[in-house]
Design an enzyme around this catalytic site. Structure first.
Site, PDB file in Angstrom:
ATOM      1  N   SER A 136     -85.201 -52.754 -33.003  1.00 32.32           N
ATOM      2  CA  SER A 136     -84.328 -51.577 -33.597  1.00 32.32           C
ATOM      3  C   SER A 136     -83.215 -50.664 -33.538  1.00 32.32           C
ATOM      4  CB  SER A 136     -85.162 -50.522 -34.970  1.00 32.32           C
ATOM      5  OG  SER A 136     -86.332 -50.632 -35.812  1.00 32.32           O
ATOM      6  N   LYS A 194     -79.767 -50.406 -34.515  1.00 35.06           N
ATOM      7  CA  LYS A 194     -79.094 -49.968 -35.205  1.00 35.06           C
ATOM      8  C   LYS A 194     -78.330 -48.836 -34.455  1.00 35.06           C
ATOM      9  CE  LYS A 194     -83.076 -49.773 -38.611  1.00 35.06           C
ATOM     10  NZ  LYS A 194     -84.270 -50.556 -37.709  1.00 35.06           N
ATOM     11  N   SER A 218     -85.520 -45.367 -39.302  1.00 32.65           N
ATOM     12  CA  SER A 218     -85.557 -46.927 -38.541  1.00 32.65           C
ATOM     13  C   SER A 218     -85.627 -47.475 -39.974  1.00 32.65           C
ATOM     14  CB  SER A 218     -86.620 -47.045 -37.994  1.00 32.65           C
ATOM     15  OG  SER A 218     -85.848 -48.499 -37.304  1.00 32.65           O
TER      16      SER A 218
END
Length: 581
Positions: A236, A239, A410
């Site tokens: 993640s 991102k 997230s």
């Protein structure tokens, strides 16, 4: 209060306790006052008959002297119109020597409204009662004292030559700052100093294969590098790239709009998905701050007339609803829902549970909820007619807030929705492939080197994504520069505040204990977690007040909860303790 005298009375000022009373100067001449009663041979006035409250008596017109009236129980109540007299002011004259007042023929009860019944000796003292003169003197003194007190109060409250003394303000408090200002003017960190504090934590075997880099954004100097150009799985932390592309290409105040338009048939409406996955299905129960509500949309459409049929249009997005190498188990696991342009609460079944179960058909579920609330049968898929009349519209929070929210919690679904908005803005297809291409195009145009970067979604959920750690630190460095002479810095600055705070917010709220406790509040970073993969990329302020940018990516089969993530936290916390000049 002032009592208006009759010709045979002397003027006396009399203080009356504060109560619900009628002003005496507004009452007609009534009974002979107790103070005007005939005086007994021993010099004390005769006691009057017991009085009643004003609200128990009625006034009567003046009449010539008559024989003494009957007792209160025998006398009928009389009424007369109330006469008002202008209030007059006379000086208080010294009372003449006491003399027996001529008896008055007229006698009525003088009312005093609002008092509770009290004993007859309410005004008496323990000493024997005295004549009228003594009482007048006492009451005059009371009035003078009251006037004096009122004068003092007025002078103190409303000013005067010596009313209030103005004191000088207190000296300012001696404030000692506990936090050093973040500045580029502090001692510059050195590569040797940074290497010295990271060598031990970076050698932790729990980290497995570790790649990463540390940069001083004020100078752009690379302070520590370990395989930083080798592509690794970011999870993640990818991102960061999607968020940066959105901030660089979209207006921060842009909003995602969901509309309802008239259908082709009377009574039919079509919900047109506008790419907002944050719409709140239950007011007050959402993980998305500032989210629009489904009830608002329903109420707008209801006001336009009855609805008998509901359709929903998901044509804004193209391609597959699940990303490459995504697993359907992640839907029940709460990581993701199919990506469609109309859904409620990111597809969550429990709207307030960030990591709760999601639905496999978020578009249908959202449209059915709309139909149920508007009083129509279940919704069906359909297309909005060209030029259809607008019946209702709701808008998401601004893009900048959406970016902040997706980074804090997230959120994979929100990230993919934002990637598609970047795609539409740049003329690409609103799909996984189109979103990835758009992010790459925007970052490349902004001057970032994407050599070695290969990713297939915007959220980092796919295990096939590979990027070098240096790309993450390059983007964060542009956001963290101390000056705005770089055109990218002003646009990317919100990226820093979107990062979770160590031990304080988002995905880092429950981390940074034990050996990493020194980093609490000082480290801001984006996490990344997949099976066998953990990442951490962000900024930290060292003890000299300098901002350092870092990215660490670990490939390890050790326990992520108890070993790998704590080891990454120690790495970042070591940079906080760095006086590395």
């Amino acid at each position: 209060m002032r009592i208006e005298p009759k010709p045979d009375q002397r003027t006396t000022e009399m203080a009356v306790p504060n109560a619900k009373t009628a002003r005496v100067d507004q009452l007609p001449h009534l009974d002979q006052s107790w103070f005007d009663q005939p005086v007994r041979p021993d010099g004390s006035p005769q006691r009057p008959e017991p009085t009643k409250r004003v609200d128990q008596l009625q006034s009567a017109p003046s009449a010539p002297p008559t024989p003494p009236p009957p007792s209160p129980s025998q006398r009928p109540e009389q009424q007369r119109p109330e006469r008002s007299r202008p209030e007059q002011t006379r000086p208080v004259a010294p009372p003449p020597p006491p003399a027996p007042a001529p008896p008055r023929q007229e006698s009525r009860d003088l009312p005093v409204t609002g008092y509770e019944e009290e004993p007859e000796d309410r005004l008496a003292t323990e000493e024997p009662r005295k004549g009228r003169k003594g009482l007048v003197v006492v009451l005059s003194l009371v009035v003078v004292a009251a006037l004096a007190g009122a004068t003092i109060y007025a002078v103190q409250e409303f000013g005067g030559t010596k009313a209030v003394e103005t004191k000088p303000p207190a000296a300012p408090a001696n404030v000692q700052t506990l936090v050093k200002a973040v500045t580029a003017g502090g001692p510059a960190p050195s590569a040797a100093g940074v290497k010295g504090v990271l060598t031990g934590p970076a050698g932790n075997s729990a980290l497995g294969t570790l790649t990463g880099s540390v940069i001083d954004p004020a100078s752009g100097t690379a302070l520590w590098q370990q395989g930083d150009t080798t592509p690794a799985t970011p999870a993640s932390s990818l991102k960061i790239l999607t968020a940066a592309a959105a901030l660089l290409s979209l207006e921060k105040t842009d909003q995602l709009s969901t509309k309802v338009v008239a259908g082709a048939e009377p009574g039919t409406v079509v919900i047109v998905g506008g790419g907002d996955p944050t719409i709140s299905g239950v007011p007050g129960k959402s993980v998305y701050p500032g989210a629009a509500t489904l009830d608002d949309l329903v109420n707008q459409v209801k006001a336009k007339g009855p609805v008998t049929k509901v359709q929903f249009d998901l044509s804004r997005y193209a391609g597959e609803a699940l990303g490459p190498q995504w697993e359907t188990a992640d839907i029940a696991g709460g990581s993701v829902a199919p990506i469609v342009p109309f859904m409620l609460d990111g597809g969550r079944v429990d709207q307030a549970n960030v990591n709760g179960v999601r639905t496999a058909s978020p578009g249908q579920a959202a449209a059915d909820a709309f139909a149920q609330r508007i009083g129509a049968p279940g919704a069906t898929a359909g297309a909005a007619p060209a030029g259809a009349a607008l019946l209702g519209e709701i808008k998401s929070a601004p893009i900048e807030q959406l970016v902040d929210n997706m980074m804090q919690i997230s959120d994979n679904v929100l990230t993919e929705a934002i990637a598609r908005e970047v795609a539409l803005k740049t003329g690409n297809e609103a799909s996984f492939a189109g979103g990835v291409k758009a992010v790459r195009d925007v970052l490349t145009k902004a001057g970032f080197d994407l050599t070695g970067a290969n990713f297939v979604d915007g959220s980092g959920l796919s295990a096939s994504n590979k990027i070098p750690a240096k790309l993450l630190t390059d983007v964060l460095t542009a956001a963290a520069k101390p000056t705005l002479d770089d055109a990218r810095t002003g646009k990317l600055r919100p990226l820093l505040t979107a990062l979770p705070v160590a031990g304080g917010s988002g995905t880092l709220a429950g981390r940074y204990g034990g050996d990493a406790a020194s980093g609490r509040g000082w480290v801001r970073a984006k996490t990344g977690t997949l099976t066998g993969v953990n990442a951490l990329a962000g900024v930290v302020v060292d003890v000299d007040g300098r901002v350092l940018v870092f990215s660490f990516m670990s490939a390890s089969n050790r326990n992520p909860e108890t070993e790998v993530r704590p080891a990454l936290d120690v790495l970042a916390a070591a940079l906080r303790g760095c006086g590395c000049s």
